[in-house]
Design an enzyme around this catalytic site. Structure first.
Site, PDB file in Angstrom:
ATOM      1  NE  ARG A 143       2.071  -4.543  11.454  1.00 43.53           N
ATOM      2  CZ  ARG A 143       3.009  -4.218  10.567  1.00 43.53           C
ATOM      3  NH1 ARG A 143       4.236  -4.688  10.680  1.00 43.53           N
ATOM      4  NH2 ARG A 143       2.718  -3.422   9.583  1.00 43.53           N
TER       5      ARG A 143
ATOM      6  CE  LYS B 132      -2.409  -0.873   3.794  1.00 34.97           C
ATOM      7  NZ  LYS B 132      -1.833  -2.150   4.236  1.00 34.97           N
TER       8      LYS B 132
ATOM      9  NE  ARG C 217      -3.984  -1.166  10.091  1.00 32.92           N
ATOM     10  CZ  ARG C 217      -2.909  -0.605   9.534  1.00 32.92           C
ATOM     11  NH1 ARG C 217      -2.925   0.654   9.171  1.00 32.92           N
ATOM     12  NH2 ARG C 217      -1.822  -1.319   9.362  1.00 32.92           N
TER      13      ARG C 217
ATOM     14  NE  ARG D  60       7.495  -2.712   6.017  1.00 31.84           N
ATOM     15  CZ  ARG D  60       6.188  -2.464   6.093  1.00 31.84           C
ATOM     16  NH1 ARG D  60       5.515  -2.132   5.016  1.00 31.84           N
ATOM     17  NH2 ARG D  60       5.563  -2.579   7.246  1.00 31.84           N
TER      18      ARG D  60
END
Ligand code: AMP
Length: 215
Positions: free
Chosen positions: A167, A14, A90, A124
């Site tokens: 998460r 995203k 969210r 990442r």
């Protein structure tokens, strides 16, 4: 007017796509995650509390706090021609609150499988200085160093495997229901996030351009 929501699990791309859309269409990229991380780095009360109690543990920050931040951000002048929301809403509650704040033209759901997400998130890295993000699909030329500014790359605390798993549970329970929520509203578009960055971006642009021509 181009008011866009990017939906999808963490690590689906995203942020990367939001940056590309922002550059091409000249609208701001608003990432609630970045707002929280910046607030924590700057040492504000709300920033530190959000990190210690919520995002550092892989949990969502409460709706009231998040909605207020977004409302303030969307009231800024640079949002007058549109915006890209990355990581907001969210929860269904946040989506309902957003309806009272702004009209949304496109909801783009970027889908990826769980294994891909875990691989992407745990690999990442982000530049400490300029914020640029690197990963398996976009490694830096020199390990640990930012191509753009030469800054040091770091791993987000919440990209460590234990937090990533939490998460993903939060995503399944609280965010995934938004897909149906927006399906019913009729402005949901789905893109396969497992393709190359360029291909995902091409598909997103097609959606944005085609619809724009029709309206
Ligand atoms: P992100 O960078 O979008 O993955 O967000 C990092 C973390 O910030 C999330 O795991 C949450 O703890 C928090 N966060 C970001 N956006 C929201 C939101 N819309 N609602 C609640 N928490 C959020």
């Amino acid at each position: 007017m181009l008011r866009i929501i990017l939906l999808g699990p963490p690590g689906t791309g995203k942020g990367t796509q939001a940056e590309l859309i922002s550059k091409k269409y000249g609208i701001p990229h608003i990432s609630t995650g970045e707002i929280f991380r910046k607030a924590a780095m700057e040492g504000s009360k709300i920033g530190i509390e959000a990190k210690e109690k919520y995002w550092g543990k892989g949990k969502l920050v409460p709706d009231e706090i998040t909605v207020k931040l977004v409302e303030e951000r969307l009231a800024k002048k640079d949002c007058k021609n549109g915006f890209i929301l990355d990581g907001f809403p969210r929860t269904v509650k946040q989506a309902e609150a957003l309806e009272k704040i702004a009209k949304i033209d496109f909801v783009i759901d970027i889908e990826s499988r769980k294994e891909t997400i875990i691989r992407r998130l745990t690999s990442r890295r982000q530049c400490l200085k300029c914020g640029k993000i690197y990963g398996i699909d976009m490694p830096p030329k020199k390990e640990g160093i930012c191509d753009v500014c030469g800054g040091k790359l770091f791993q987000r605390e919440d990209d460590k495997i234990d937090v990533v798993k939490k998460r993903l549970v939060e995503y399944e329970e609280k965010t995934k229901p938004l897909i149906n929520y927006y399906k019913k509203k009729g402005n949901l578009f789905t893109v396969n996030g497992e393709q190359s960055i360029d291909k995902v971006f091409e598909e997103i642009c097609k959606i944005l351009n085609k619809k724009n021509l029709n309206t």
